[in-house]
Design a protein around this motif. Structure first.
Motif, PDB file in Angstrom:
ATOM      1  N   TYR A   1      11.552  16.005  -4.007  1.00  0.00           N
ATOM      2  CA  TYR A   1      10.485  17.009  -4.041  1.00  0.00           C
ATOM      3  C   TYR A   1      10.780  18.019  -5.129  1.00  0.00           C
ATOM      4  O   TYR A   1      11.927  18.428  -5.306  1.00  0.00           O
TER       5      TYR A   1
ATOM      6  N   LEU B   1       3.150  15.899   5.599  1.00  0.00           N
ATOM      7  CA  LEU B   1       2.159  16.695   4.872  1.00  0.00           C
ATOM      8  C   LEU B   1       1.958  16.150   3.465  1.00  0.00           C
ATOM      9  O   LEU B   1       0.832  16.102   2.957  1.00  0.00           O
ATOM     10  N   THR B   2       3.057  15.731   2.831  1.00  0.00           N
ATOM     11  CA  THR B   2       2.951  15.154   1.488  1.00  0.00           C
ATOM     12  C   THR B   2       2.145  13.863   1.524  1.00  0.00           C
ATOM     13  O   THR B   2       1.302  13.618   0.653  1.00  0.00           O
TER      14      THR B   2
ATOM     15  N   TYR C   1       5.605  15.064  -5.789  1.00  0.00           N
ATOM     16  CA  TYR C   1       5.801  14.519  -4.448  1.00  0.00           C
ATOM     17  C   TYR C   1       7.175  13.895  -4.369  1.00  0.00           C
ATOM     18  O   TYR C   1       7.623  13.249  -5.303  1.00  0.00           O
ATOM     19  N   GLY C   2       7.777  14.001  -3.223  1.00  0.00           N
ATOM     20  CA  GLY C   2       9.123  13.459  -3.092  1.00  0.00           C
ATOM     21  C   GLY C   2       9.170  12.205  -2.269  1.00  0.00           C
ATOM     22  O   GLY C   2       8.160  11.719  -1.777  1.00  0.00           O
TER      23      GLY C   2
ATOM     24  N   CYS D   1      12.108  19.662   9.378  1.00  0.00           N
ATOM     25  CA  CYS D   1      11.607  20.035   8.050  1.00  0.00           C
ATOM     26  C   CYS D   1      11.288  18.788   7.226  1.00  0.00           C
ATOM     27  O   CYS D   1      10.221  18.689   6.613  1.00  0.00           O
TER      28      CYS D   1
ATOM     29  N   LYS E   1       8.136  17.017   8.589  1.00  0.00           N
ATOM     30  CA  LYS E   1       6.894  17.720   8.237  1.00  0.00           C
ATOM     31  C   LYS E   1       6.574  17.586   6.764  1.00  0.00           C
ATOM     32  O   LYS E   1       5.425  17.364   6.381  1.00  0.00           O
ATOM     33  N   LEU E   2       7.590  17.751   5.949  1.00  0.00           N
ATOM     34  CA  LEU E   2       7.385  17.686   4.506  1.00  0.00           C
ATOM     35  C   LEU E   2       6.877  16.301   4.113  1.00  0.00           C
ATOM     36  O   LEU E   2       5.958  16.171   3.295  1.00  0.00           O
TER      37      LEU E   2
ATOM     38  N   ILE F   1       9.945  27.663   3.339  1.00  0.00           N
ATOM     39  CA  ILE F   1      10.522  26.587   4.153  1.00  0.00           C
ATOM     40  C   ILE F   1      11.847  27.048   4.766  1.00  0.00           C
ATOM     41  O   ILE F   1      12.114  26.842   5.947  1.00  0.00           O
TER      42      ILE F   1
ATOM     43  N   ILE G   1       0.595  17.798  12.671  1.00  0.00           N
ATOM     44  CA  ILE G   1       2.029  17.667  12.350  1.00  0.00           C
ATOM     45  C   ILE G   1       2.851  18.684  13.128  1.00  0.00           C
ATOM     46  O   ILE G   1       2.549  19.858  13.099  1.00  0.00           O
TER      47      ILE G   1
END
Lengths: 214, 214
Positions: A150, A185-186, A9-10, A178, A181-182, A160, A214
């Motif tokens: 990430y 979602l993460t 995970y970022g 982007c 969303k990332l 992506i 999202i």
């Protein structure tokens, strides 16, 4: 996943570039702090806060902004700099990212949290957009995502890139969409991954809830 | 999920309204056929196909359309009727939905598959948009989603409504974006749900791949 045992995970801070994220090691060590580490109580009181002016002028009576109001708000702060202002679509997913009460609107604390994330993402974009053209190449988007902490497979990065590029380039607005969303979602995934194993079992309805919003 | 043991996946045919979808029963009985039931071989040969003209005029040399070309293509077919033409954003997710080779483009067979789905979704929208205003109310979107065979919880429907409405109404373009995402995410989920149990264990990287690409 290229790094078993590590969730990958970022996002050490919302949107802050993170150099040299751990590539392995024990799960607890490998996980950066969660997103959303900006509790309302740590903000300056609204009256002393320069952001309050931008926000309150547009939010009006209800003290919240919808996507169109957020778009105006962000344009007025000048956050986009020399890039194009954010699209309405990107503003809608910005609201969805932080809309914990599913009101479809954003209050001042969420606006501040978003603004902090945007500043980090913008700084990260500028690092890869060296000629300040407002667009980056596909491999530079991969680099930017990696900078955010990430750790994704080439296949995930390929998906992506395809989704967020136009004519082979990625514009700032799409890059931010982007990132939003990332992160969202993460965060949805992480909340369900109680043991931080990098795997979650989803019921269909829950999967749809946390991905369609999202 | 309101119906344990039943996956609640929707979409008997791509986008076709389905009256009286089963509300329970054994999993196998409850699952409508998969999406994408339009193999290329069942299409008329391109030369005899009226859609071929629209497509080939815009696709050019490579025989595929990107999102901007798809937008022009769909506008020319008149599929939007009295509604506003599709936005570029919606066209991008249309391509993502059927982009099985992750090329970011769409060939003729996928275009035909999309067109069939769009006709079904449009017919379904018209059923709930009784005054032909081009927008539907939140509860009508719930009805439309139910007509398509999806069985979602009020919470999931609430998230979807928030995400796709503008000023308390849902426009045709956003409704279609919603249908495209719902179908694509359901298809991604279903492919991983080998036993059709309505539950899937996702690795983080796979979760990101199949949700960020839509």
């Amino acid at each position: 996943m290229a790094y078993p045992g590590y969730g990958g995970y970022g996002g050490p801070m919302p949107g802050m570039p993170m150099a040299g994220a751990p590539m392995g090691g024990p799960p607890m060590g490998g996980y950066p702090p969660q997103f959303g580490a900006f509790p309302g109580s740590t903000f300056a009181a609204p009256a002393q806060d320069p952001m309050w002016g931008y926000f309150t002028a547009i939010a009006g009576q209800d003290g919240e902004v919808d996507a169109e109001e957020l778009q105006r708000c962000l344009t007025q702060t000048g956050i986009s700099g020399s890039y194009m202002p954010f699209s309405l679509e990107t503003c809608r997913i910005m609201i969805a990212m932080l809309d914990r009460d599913y009101s479809g609107k954003m209050g001042f604390n969420e606006f501040k949290e978003l603004f902090a994330a945007l500043n980090g993402w913008k700084q990260n974009f500028a690092m890869v957009d060296r000629d300040n053209s407002g667009t980056v190449e596909p491999h530079e988007l991969s680099q930017a995502i990696s900078n955010l902490g990430y750790r994704l497979s080439p296949q995930a990065l390929g998906c992506i890139i395809k989704r967020f590029s136009r004519g082979g380039k990625i514009y700032f607005d799409d890059y931010v969409a982007c990132c939003v969303k990332l992160r969202a979602l993460t965060e949805n995934f992480r909340r369900r991954d109680a043991m931080q194993q990098g795997a979650v079992s989803f019921q269909y309805d829950d999967f749809i809830t946390c991905t369609m919003s999202i």
